[in-house]
Design a protein around this motif. Structure first.
Motif, PDB file in Angstrom:
ATOM      1  N   ARG A   1       0.828  -1.092   0.284  1.00  0.00           N
ATOM      2  CA  ARG A   1       0.465   0.074   0.285  1.00  0.00           C
ATOM      3  C   ARG A   1       0.884   1.147   0.115  1.00  0.00           C
ATOM      4  N   GLY A   2       0.663   2.088  -0.624  1.00  0.00           N
ATOM      5  CA  GLY A   2       1.163   3.334  -0.850  1.00  0.00           C
ATOM      6  C   GLY A   2       0.184   4.638  -1.248  1.00  0.00           C
TER       7      GLY A   2
ATOM      8  N   THR B   1      -5.833   3.557  -8.847  1.00  0.00           N
ATOM      9  CA  THR B   1      -6.849   4.446  -7.733  1.00  0.00           C
ATOM     10  C   THR B   1      -7.027   4.160  -6.369  1.00  0.00           C
ATOM     11  N   THR B   2      -6.851   3.345  -5.489  1.00  0.00           N
ATOM     12  CA  THR B   2      -6.641   3.113  -3.980  1.00  0.00           C
ATOM     13  C   THR B   2      -5.438   2.997  -3.498  1.00  0.00           C
TER      14      THR B   2
ATOM     15  N   GLY C   1       5.328   6.623  -3.127  1.00  0.00           N
ATOM     16  CA  GLY C   1       5.599   6.649  -0.830  1.00  0.00           C
ATOM     17  C   GLY C   1       5.162   5.328  -0.659  1.00  0.00           C
ATOM     18  N   ALA C   2       5.774   3.570  -1.184  1.00  0.00           N
ATOM     19  CA  ALA C   2       4.861   2.400  -0.975  1.00  0.00           C
ATOM     20  C   ALA C   2       5.570   2.123   0.530  1.00  0.00           C
TER      21      ALA C   2
ATOM     22  N   LEU D   1       5.899   1.996  -9.692  1.00  0.00           N
ATOM     23  CA  LEU D   1       5.879   2.250  -8.312  1.00  0.00           C
ATOM     24  C   LEU D   1       6.958   2.536  -7.687  1.00  0.00           C
ATOM     25  N   THR D   2       6.991   3.757  -6.676  1.00  0.00           N
ATOM     26  CA  THR D   2       8.380   4.517  -5.991  1.00  0.00           C
ATOM     27  C   THR D   2       7.894   4.099  -4.828  1.00  0.00           C
ATOM     28  N   GLU D   3       9.743   4.030  -3.927  1.00  0.00           N
ATOM     29  CA  GLU D   3       9.143   3.079  -2.840  1.00  0.00           C
ATOM     30  C   GLU D   3       9.458   4.774  -2.027  1.00  0.00           C
ATOM     31  N   ARG D   4       9.652   6.107  -2.784  1.00  0.00           N
ATOM     32  CA  ARG D   4       9.352   7.234  -1.998  1.00  0.00           C
ATOM     33  C   ARG D   4       8.973   8.090  -2.734  1.00  0.00           C
TER      34      ARG D   4
END
Length: 855
Positions: A366-367, A473-474, A442-443, A418-421
């Motif tokens: 989740r992010g 979206t979520t 921001g995952a 998807l990015t970690e930050r």
């Protein structure tokens, strides 16, 4: 405290003239009164007001003799919650109140032992769990039998040290008290506040006669609605259970049948044609008179129909739009009402594929939901791997610690990012929205290991090539493949936005950096381009090499020579942009980022660059180190490059003017808008303006052609806002870049704030993430100051915002009431902004009343 009986005015039988109101009795009570007024067959019902329920929670006792006396002797009852808004929830319904040993015997004599025992056992189980608050495991559902009923009654007496209550009035009193106190409990308060309810929201209760759907084979219960809740298509859906009671009986009963004739089995239409025909008529009446698509809960008793309840269909985004337009086209509601019924943000969902809400979700990560939409693909960790996947025709999801301009091509190739930050205005979020690419930033809890090509989620270890689904979206990354719904820009979508355009009074432009972006913006009926970030045109392979040659040039002449090779490429881009926009305004921001962003960051990349430029690796490394800055976002970028390396802006201005002339020669007049980024002083504008005016004069002489252009500034620094009166003397327009302006006003990094912003919002430091929702108090005051001071010296000064806030309804409300001329946002947010602007015109002006009008 002593108890008291409630006054008769605290509860009322629901009749057409009873004093029932939404704000005092709740949505269910008011809906039932409307059904009564429509002369639908509603069982007798008594409504308790919010005040009555609060009194019961405090210890008062209703006048149960009078209340029960309103019903027939021996009548079984149900109690259901009635909050002001159905989304706020409430305690679960309790059915068959009044069931006891005597009533069991009566029903057994009429309908058989099995029916009576099932009713009594179900009531005992429900009462024990939800009213007496006994251990649910002790009273879990079992197959109804005489032995199971005896065991349940015995267990109840053992736990309560008192026999199961036989008095219907006592049962009803305990049910009412339990439900009232459950609503007032701390956990219930927190839950409904999370759903948007005020802390002191009231609860009403409705006490209704049970329709005996449990009787003969010609009796039963069901639920019907007249559209598909996911698509909005006219379609009768629902189920019917013979000899059943309540919604749970319909959804959980494997013996429930279909409503319309169906090859798969029997239907209500075949078994009870008259009741089915009545339901169709009732549905049409509800749609016309209640002005909404309704779901109806009903019971058939020996062939006769009773309507127990009705509630609005829970729409998906596409269903909400189709229903609103359909109701307006049929004259049930006005077009303005249709526009107000659709949330602007739901439009964004329809522009992309979405995860089907009817399917199962196995959430891995989740992010922050940074860009809406959904896609399935193989996990990759580098832009090169994403491009390789695209070349093979394979869908991929690009996972990075954070993205940079170097990743643009990989993002173009990927189906999702998807990015970690990062936060809502980080590089990945902004570019993702611009490309219409599903994006999560921001995952939470994610750690990407580039060397091992793995992603640790805390629960699952994912490797490159694993199949995942991204839901932007979520903000969830899902395991494997899931069912997706296609984008839904259908006739209803187009019609709704046409109605919006006829009403709104502020223009909406798009941020578009390439011809592809411009086509998307044009397709969404943007009023022009409000921000074209020209640096994004330089990241293609052929241009990137030339750009790097310019960066490594030793003299102004050498820089100009390299830029001369970029000139025709830029000119071609601008010609295509002008042609696509067909005479609509195009605002071109001159080069903005620091030069180091165009250089490789790895030793391997440095080596390749040294070979390409025929320079020693040591020289390339030294030059790269010289260009590095401790804080590049506040360093040599924007107008500062235009002042210190003027050749870049001169090339871009020439490309714009030559493209303007060539476009005009084709019969399409263009007045380009040239925007100087990151200004903070009047002198900066004077210096750049002088050079651009000189280039314009030179091109006019060379081509023998006149043309017009407008020169303005991008306000991204607090000082520029405060000195707007000086800067406006040399500017035709001011466009506020609220991403950087927010960053500089707060002293926050928009790329790093996502790490802790949720904590700040939860702690009440900020009401919302200021990179997501415009800070109208702080940043907004700077906008108002700049607008007022700028227009004090130049009445015709065009004002706009072009940051990511431009697409949010709150920002549009602010800009509209501050007298701004337009907002500009990512192309995929243009429909959202068009609808939001129309809704504001219709009457959503709460925020406007507190702001001065600077028109």
């Amino acid at each position: 405290m002593p108890t008291r009986n409630l006054n008769l005015m605290d509860y009322s039988e629901i009749t057409s003239s009873a004093p029932i109101a939404l704000h005092s009795h709740g949505w269910r009570a008011k809906c039932l009164q409307r059904l009564v007024r429509l002369e639908l067959p509603v069982p007798k019902t008594v409504a308790l007001s919010f005040a009555a329920v609060r009194a019961i929670a405090a210890g008062s006792i209703p006048d149960l003799g009078t209340m029960v006396g309103r019903f027939d002797a021996g009548q079984l009852l149900s109690v259901r919650p009635s909050a002001e808004n159905p989304d706020w929830g409430g305690p679960g319904a309790i059915l068959n109140i009044g069931m006891n040993d005597a009533r069991h015997a009566e029903i057994a004599a009429l309908h058989g032992e099995a029916v009576a025992t099932a009713l009594y056992l179900g009531f005992v189980q429900s009462y024990a769990q939800h009213v007496a608050r006994l251990d649910p495991d002790m009273f879990s559902e079992v197959e109804p039998s005489a032995a199971a009923l005896r065991a349940a009654l015995r267990d109840y007496e053992s736990e309560m040290e008192d026999p199961f209550p036989q008095d219907p009035k006592r049962q009803l009193a305990e049910v009412l008290r339990s439900m009232a106190r459950a609503w007032e409990g701390t956990s219930a308060r927190l839950l409904r506040q999370a759903r948007g309810a005020p802390a002191e929201a009231g609860l009403g209760l409705v006490v209704q006669a049970m329709a005996a759907g449990y009787g003969s084979e010609t009796s039963g219960t069901g639920v019907i609605q007249f559209i598909d809740a996911t698509t909005g298509t006219p379609q009768i859906t629902g189920r019917y259970a013979a000899r059943g009671q309540g919604r749970d009986e319909v959804s959980d009963n494997p013996r429930a049948i279909y409503l319309t004739r169906d090859k798969r089995g029997p239907s209500l239409e075949e078994q009870h044609p008259e009741a089915f025909a009545q339901l169709i008529r009732h549905g049409a009446i509800c749609r016309e008179r209640l002005r909404e698509e309704m779901q109806i809960e009903f019971t058939v008793v020996d062939g006769a129909l009773w309507v127990l309840d009705a509630l609005k269909v829970q729409h998906s985004s596409r269903s909400a739009i189709r229903t609103a337009v359909s109701l307006a086209n049929d004259g049930v509601i006005t077009r303005k009402e249709a526009l107000l019924r659709v949330s602007p943000l739901t439009l964004a969902e329809l522009l992309h594929r979405q995860v089907d809400p009817r399917g199962k979700r196995d959430v891995l990560v989740r992010g922050i939901a940074a860009s809406p939409g959904a896609a399935t693909g193989r996990l990759v960790f580098t832009s090169q791997a994403a491009q390789a996947s695209a070349s093979r025709g394979e869908s991929c999801i690009l996972a990075r610690r954070e993205t940079s301009p170097e990743d643009i091509r990989g993002m173009h190739a990927a189906s999702g990012v998807l990015t970690e930050r990062g936060g809502m205005t980080s590089h990945a979020a902004v570019i993702g929205r611009g490309l219409g690419l599903p994006c999560i930033v921001g995952a939470t809890g994610v750690r990407i290991d580039l060397k091992a090509k793995q992603m640790h989620t805390g629960r699952v270890l994912l490797s490159e090539g694993d199949l995942v689904t991204i839901d932007g979206t979520t903000g969830e990354l899902l395991k494997g493949t899931v069912d997706l719904l296609d984008a839904a820009q259908d006739e209803s979508f187009t019609t709704l936005l046409e109605w919006a355009d006829n009403l709104r009074d502020i223009d909406v432009r798009a941020n578009a950096d390439t011809p592809t972006d411009a086509r998307i913006a044009r397709g969404f009926n943007a009023g022009g381009i409000g921000l074209c970030r020209t640096e994004h045109m330089f990241f293609e392979d052929d241009r990137l090499t030339v750009m790097r040659e310019m960066i490594f040039a030793d003299t102004a002449q050498d820089r100009a020579a390299a830029l001369a090779r970029l000139l025709p490429m830029q000119r071609s881009d601008f010609i295509e942009l002008f042609s696509i926009m067909q005479g609509l305004p195009v605002c071109i921001r001159l080069f903005d980022p620091p030069l180091h962003e165009f250089l490789p960051h790895t030793r391997e990349g440095m080596g390749k660059l040294a070979d390409a430029l025929d320079l020693p690796l040591s020289e390339v490394t030294r030059r790269s180190e010289d260009l590095a800055e401790f804080n590049p976002m506040l360093g040599l970028r924007g107008v500062r490059l235009g002042v210190t390396v003027p050749e870049i802006y001169e090339m871009q201005a020439r490309a714009i003017f030559e493209a303007t002339i060539e476009t005009a020669d084709r019969g399409e007049k263009v007045v380009p808008e040239i925007m100087i980024p990151l200004v903070s002083a009047k002198r900066e504008v004077e210096l750049v303006k002088a050079r651009i005016d000189a280039i314009a004069a030179s091109v006019r002489v060379e081509k023998g052609t006149e043309f017009e252009y407008r020169l303005g500034v991008m306000v991204e620094t607090p000082r520029a806002a405060l000195r707007a009166a000086e800067i406006a003397q040399h500017s035709d327009f001011m466009s506020f870049g609220t991403n950087d302006l927010t960053q500089m006003t707060y002293g926050l990094s928009r790329d790093d704030a996502g790490k802790f912003m949720s904590y700040y919002v939860q702690a009440g430091v900020y009401p919302e993430d200021p990179f997501h929702v415009l800070d109208t108090d702080g940043v907004g005051e700077l906008l108002l100051i700049a607008a007022e001071r700028g227009r004090s010296v130049r009445k015709d000064l065009t004002l706009s915002i072009c940051g990511e806030h431009g697409g949010s309804p709150e920002s549009i409300a602010f800009c509209r009431n501050a007298g701004f001329d337009y907002v500009s946002c990512s192309a995929y947010r243009v429909p959202v902004a068009r609808l939001a602007a129309a809704q504001l015109t219709i009457g959503d002006k709460d925020k406007a009343k507190a702001m001065p009008d600077l028109r």
